[in-house]
Design an enzyme around this catalytic site. Structure first.
Site, PDB file in Angstrom:
ATOM      1  N   TYR A   1      16.760  67.495  48.037  1.00 19.57           N
ATOM      2  CA  TYR A   1      17.960  67.743  48.847  1.00 19.57           C
ATOM      3  C   TYR A   1      17.711  68.711  50.002  1.00 19.57           C
ATOM      4  O   TYR A   1      18.150  68.470  51.137  1.00 19.57           O
ATOM      5  CB  TYR A   1      19.029  68.285  47.902  1.00 19.57           C
ATOM      6  CG  TYR A   1      20.282  68.853  48.514  1.00 19.57           C
ATOM      7  CD1 TYR A   1      21.377  68.034  48.786  1.00 19.57           C
ATOM      8  CD2 TYR A   1      20.402  70.222  48.764  1.00 19.57           C
ATOM      9  CE1 TYR A   1      22.550  68.577  49.306  1.00 19.57           C
ATOM     10  CE2 TYR A   1      21.570  70.754  49.286  1.00 19.57           C
ATOM     11  CZ  TYR A   1      22.640  69.935  49.550  1.00 19.57           C
ATOM     12  OH  TYR A   1      23.799  70.452  50.062  1.00 19.57           O
TER      13      TYR A   1
ATOM     14  N   SER B   1      23.294  73.025  55.632  1.00 17.56           N
ATOM     15  CA  SER B   1      23.473  73.852  54.434  1.00 17.56           C
ATOM     16  C   SER B   1      22.624  75.104  54.544  1.00 17.56           C
ATOM     17  O   SER B   1      21.607  75.122  55.250  1.00 17.56           O
ATOM     18  CB  SER B   1      23.032  73.056  53.200  1.00 17.56           C
ATOM     19  OG  SER B   1      22.939  73.892  52.076  1.00 17.56           O
TER      20      SER B   1
ATOM     21  N   LYS C   1      18.602  68.710  54.289  1.00 13.58           N
ATOM     22  CA  LYS C   1      19.493  69.618  55.011  1.00 13.58           C
ATOM     23  C   LYS C   1      18.757  70.302  56.168  1.00 13.58           C
ATOM     24  O   LYS C   1      19.355  70.548  57.224  1.00 13.58           O
ATOM     25  CB  LYS C   1      20.098  70.629  54.034  1.00 13.58           C
ATOM     26  CG  LYS C   1      21.094  69.980  53.065  1.00 13.58           C
ATOM     27  CD  LYS C   1      22.254  69.340  53.830  1.00 13.58           C
ATOM     28  CE  LYS C   1      23.258  68.650  52.943  1.00 13.58           C
ATOM     29  NZ  LYS C   1      24.425  68.115  53.692  1.00 13.58           N
TER      30      LYS C   1
HETATM   31  C1  RM4 Z   1      24.037  73.747  48.776  1.00 11.79           C
HETATM   32  C2  RM4 Z   1      23.593  74.979  48.118  1.00 11.79           C
HETATM   33  C3  RM4 Z   1      24.640  75.155  47.108  1.00 11.79           C
HETATM   34  C4  RM4 Z   1      24.716  73.907  46.243  1.00 11.79           C
HETATM   35  C5  RM4 Z   1      24.862  72.678  47.060  1.00 11.79           C
HETATM   36  C6  RM4 Z   1      24.851  71.407  46.279  1.00 11.79           C
HETATM   37  O1  RM4 Z   1      23.645  73.416  49.984  1.00 11.79           O
HETATM   38  O2  RM4 Z   1      22.337  74.882  47.542  1.00 11.79           O
HETATM   39  O3  RM4 Z   1      24.400  76.294  46.363  1.00 11.79           O
HETATM   40  O4  RM4 Z   1      25.790  73.971  45.406  1.00 11.79           O
HETATM   41  O5  RM4 Z   1      23.861  72.658  47.955  1.00 11.79           O
END
Ligand code: RM4
Length: 260
Positions: A163, A150, A167
């Site tokens: 989170y 991400s 990533k």
């Molecule tokens: C991503 C990023 C996005 C979010 C997702 C859940 O990697 O932060 O903006 O919507 O996570």
């Protein structure tokens, strides 16, 4: 037909980016095992999304199998590989994609929520990669692994403190396994999606102000679609990327570089 005759596994493959990947793989000629999470506490209508994805793949003339299971359990990865072997005769491609992001403030983050996110996003990726790579090694014909990291591997998020480290971890995992698996001809890369509209952020982006802010921040002027990411995953999984391993590719419409 970049993936003609290939046998693929996609974790988290029934919805969102994973579904986009599974369908793109099929469009490019691969048969696909999709893993999905439909446990009693998942809150998602269990068979519908997986059934729809299977139907979409079959409509493209490819085979699809849906296997339910929480990727945090190592046995689920073994099962996915076995399913691909039984149905297709082996595994050439893994898209390690399953992930969750239950947005939460940092100071009162419950330990259980942290553990759950790390278990699914990072440990789950580890187990899936390990199981698929062992099979690829035994087959002796190489393979390709693409993980869904991400933009959050590179930037923080106040509501994503559980989170974003997972990533960054997935990105790092791909770097390490690229080295470990290079000798077997198994390439390992990650994609770093930016703002892709899926169920994972539906609530977060239901706030029109937040959406308008993001719209302005994205140089290409729009949120991404799962297919925007899926096409890049298919490329990295294909022989078009035959000399690419250990790489990470942002798929974010330019969001990351737009700092000022
Ligand atoms: C991503 C990023 C996005 C979010 C997702 C859940 O990697 O932060 O903006 O919507 O996570």
């Amino acid at each position: 037909m970049l993936l003609e005759g290939k046998r693929a596994i996609v974790t988290g493959g029934s919805r969102g980016i994973g579904r986009g990947i599974a369908v793109e793989f099929a469009r490019q000629g691969a048969d696909v095992v999709i893993n999905y999470f439909g446990g009693a506490d998942s809150g998602f209508s269990r068979d519908k999304a997986a059934d729809e994805t299977v139907a979409e793949i079959e409509a493209l003339g490819r085979k699809a199998i849906a296997i339910e299971g929480n990727i945090a359990e190592p046995a689920v990865s073994t099962e996915l590989v076995q399913a691909a072997v039984d149905a297709f005769g082996g595994v050439d491609i893994l898209a390690s994609n399953a992930g969750i992001c239950p947005f939460h403030t940092f100071l009162d983050m419950p330990p259980e929520l942290l553990r759950q996110v790390v278990d699914v996003n990072l440990n789950g990726a580890f187990f899936a990669v390990q199981a698929a790579a062992n099979r690829m090694k035994d087959q002796g014909t190489g393979g390709a692994i693409v993980a869904t990291s991400s933009i959050s591997a590179l930037v923080g998020g106040a509501m994503q403190s559980h989170y974003t480290p997972t990533k960054a971890g997935v990105h790092s995992l791909m770097q390490s396994v690229a080295i470990a698996l290079g000798p077997y001809g198994i390439r390992c890369n990650s994609v770093m999606p930016g703002a892709i509209a899926t169920d994972i952020n539906k609530d977060d982006w239901s706030d029109p102000q937040k959406r308008a802010y993001l719209d302005k921040r994205i140089p290409l002027g729009r949120f991404g679609e799962p297919s925007d990411v899926a096409k890049v995953v298919a490329f990295l999984a294909s022989d078009m990327a035959s000399y690419v391993t250990g790489a990470a590719l942002l798929v974010d419409g330019g969001l990351y570089v737009n700092l000022q």
